[in-house]
Design an enzyme around this catalytic site. Structure first.
Site, PDB file in Angstrom:
ATOM      1  N   ASP A 126       0.857  -1.199   0.000  1.00  0.00           N
ATOM      2  CA  ASP A 126       0.000   0.000   0.000  1.00  0.00           C
ATOM      3  C   ASP A 126       0.891   1.247   0.000  1.00  0.00           C
ATOM      4  O   ASP A 126       0.932   2.003   0.966  1.00  0.00           O
ATOM      5  CB  ASP A 126      -0.884  -0.067   1.251  1.00  0.00           C
ATOM      6  CG  ASP A 126      -1.926   1.032   1.321  1.00  0.00           C
ATOM      7  OD1 ASP A 126      -1.990   1.867   0.413  1.00  0.00           O
ATOM      8  OD2 ASP A 126      -2.668   1.037   2.331  1.00  0.00           O
ATOM      9  N   LYS A 182       0.885   3.941  -2.041  1.00  0.00           N
ATOM     10  CA  LYS A 182       0.263   5.230  -2.373  1.00  0.00           C
ATOM     11  C   LYS A 182       1.244   6.190  -3.047  1.00  0.00           C
ATOM     12  O   LYS A 182       1.489   7.308  -2.591  1.00  0.00           O
ATOM     13  CB  LYS A 182      -0.344   5.907  -1.136  1.00  0.00           C
ATOM     14  CG  LYS A 182      -1.487   5.118  -0.522  1.00  0.00           C
ATOM     15  CD  LYS A 182      -2.196   5.911   0.563  1.00  0.00           C
ATOM     16  CE  LYS A 182      -3.365   5.160   1.142  1.00  0.00           C
ATOM     17  NZ  LYS A 182      -2.971   3.999   1.974  1.00  0.00           N
TER      18      LYS A 182
HETATM   19  P1  BMP Z   1      -7.662  -0.110   9.725  1.00  0.00           P
HETATM   20  O1  BMP Z   1      -8.639  -1.216   9.274  1.00  0.00           O
HETATM   21  O2  BMP Z   1      -6.824  -0.516  10.882  1.00  0.00           O
HETATM   22  O3  BMP Z   1      -8.333   1.219   9.920  1.00  0.00           O
HETATM   23  O4  BMP Z   1      -6.596   0.052   8.548  1.00  0.00           O
HETATM   24  C1  BMP Z   1      -6.977   0.479   7.265  1.00  0.00           C
HETATM   25  C2  BMP Z   1      -5.813   0.332   6.293  1.00  0.00           C
HETATM   26  O5  BMP Z   1      -6.238   0.723   4.998  1.00  0.00           O
HETATM   27  C3  BMP Z   1      -4.597   1.194   6.633  1.00  0.00           C
HETATM   28  O6  BMP Z   1      -3.445   0.473   6.266  1.00  0.00           O
HETATM   29  C4  BMP Z   1      -4.758   2.414   5.741  1.00  0.00           C
HETATM   30  O7  BMP Z   1      -3.503   2.930   5.363  1.00  0.00           O
HETATM   31  C5  BMP Z   1      -5.489   1.849   4.539  1.00  0.00           C
HETATM   32  N1  BMP Z   1      -6.422   2.785   3.852  1.00  0.00           N
HETATM   33  C6  BMP Z   1      -7.523   3.332   4.491  1.00  0.00           C
HETATM   34  O8  BMP Z   1      -7.751   3.080   5.676  1.00  0.00           O
HETATM   35  N2  BMP Z   1      -8.371   4.154   3.783  1.00  0.00           N
HETATM   36  C7  BMP Z   1      -8.184   4.466   2.478  1.00  0.00           C
HETATM   37  O9  BMP Z   1      -8.999   5.159   1.890  1.00  0.00           O
HETATM   38  C8  BMP Z   1      -7.069   3.913   1.819  1.00  0.00           C
HETATM   39  C9  BMP Z   1      -6.200   3.066   2.511  1.00  0.00           C
HETATM   40  O10 BMP Z   1      -5.167   2.535   1.886  1.00  0.00           O
END
Ligand code: BMP
Length: 263
Positions: free
Chosen positions: A92, A94
């Site tokens: 990821d 980005k």
């Molecule tokens: P979590 O389920 O713990 O909130 O993590 C979400 C993951 O997805 C993180 O690694 C974050 O960088 C990624 N992410 C996100 O949450 N929202 C987006 O729109 C894009 C992402 O890559």
């Protein structure tokens, strides 16, 4: 019916990209549309979580730059686990720079992302040069790219015209861009893009830094092909609890897909 209302297997016909095809095959084989985001910061913890959730996932998402003791051995072990448990890998990263810079960031440096990650993602904000740059590295290796068309976070600027323009950029690079990070189905009804949706958790609405959560059923109902769960899975204490939680999200995600097929 629209392509996304058909089975994962039948959608294989819509993709030439090797990474997208491998993902669809893996999803169908394992009956899992779960991607676990392994956002932990030591090598040992990454490997522990991946080994625990591996049997339940089609995809492991990494943020490789947060691992304090990163080394090449971590990549070797990740690859071994991906074979042992049958999953693909999505860094990821980005990317968000001009084409020439992302070529270097994708292929070189400490992490050499293109050499081990089946998928990576990019913001569309620089314009199509970012896709051309990443494709020059990734396509010969059979990699796939996801564009960030929307984000899960509160106040995101990735909406409306920005999202639409991102979809248009994807249309122009279909061999390499296989889909989107988004919160809902994007594209015309007759188009097939993979939609990977983060911001998924059962029993939490969000965090204190703007993250917003929806349930697996809600996001799959809106068109997610893969649900991305981070803290909801790796946040449990102990390897066994993490394993159980991954199974729970796997079952929820698959049930929601079966429900969508009936609609
Ligand atoms: P979590 O389920 O713990 O909130 O993590 C979400 C993951 O997805 C993180 O690694 C974050 O960088 C990624 N992410 C996100 O949450 N929202 C987006 O729109 C894009 C992402 O890559």
């Amino acid at each position: 019916p629209a392509p996304y209302l058909q089975s994962y297997e039948s959608r294989l016909a819509n993709y030439n990209n090797p990474a997208a095809r491998a993902l669809l095959e893996c999803i169908a084989r394992k009956q899992s549309n779960l991607c676990v985001s392994v956002d932990v910061s030591t090598k040992a913890k990454v490997l522990e979580v991946v080994d625990a959730v591996g049997p339940s996932v089609c995809l492991i998402k990494t943020h490789i730059d947060i691992v304090e003791d990163f080394d090449a051995d971590l990549l070797d072990q990740l690859e071994q686990l991906s074979k042992k448990h049958d999953f693909l890998i999505f860094e990821d990263r980005k990317f968000a720079d001009i084409g020439n810079t992302v070529v270097l960031q994708y292929s070189k440096g400490v992490h050499q992302i293109a050499s081990w990650s089946h998928f990576t993602n990019a913001h569309s904000v620089p314009g199509p040069g970012i896709i051309a740059g990443l494709a020059s590295v990734g396509l010969p290796l059979g990699r796939g790219l996801l564009l960030l068309a929307e984000m899960s976070s509160e106040g995101t600027l990735a909406k409306g015209e920005y999202t639409e323009a991102t979809v248009q950029m994807a249309r122009e690079s279909r061999g390499f861009v296989v889909g989107f990070i988004a919160q809902q189905r994007l594209g015309r009804a007759d188009e097939d893009f993979l939609i990977l949706t983060p911001g998924v958790q059962l029993g939490s609405a969000g965090d204190s830094l703007g993250q917003q959560y929806n349930t697996p059923a809600a996001v799959v109902g809106k068109g997610a092909d893969v649900i991305i769960v981070g803290r909801g899975v790796y946040g449990k204490a102990g390897k066994e609890a993490v394993r159980e939680e991954a199974e729970r999200y796997k079952k929820e995600g698959w049930a929601a897909y079966e429900q969508r097929m009936k609609a």
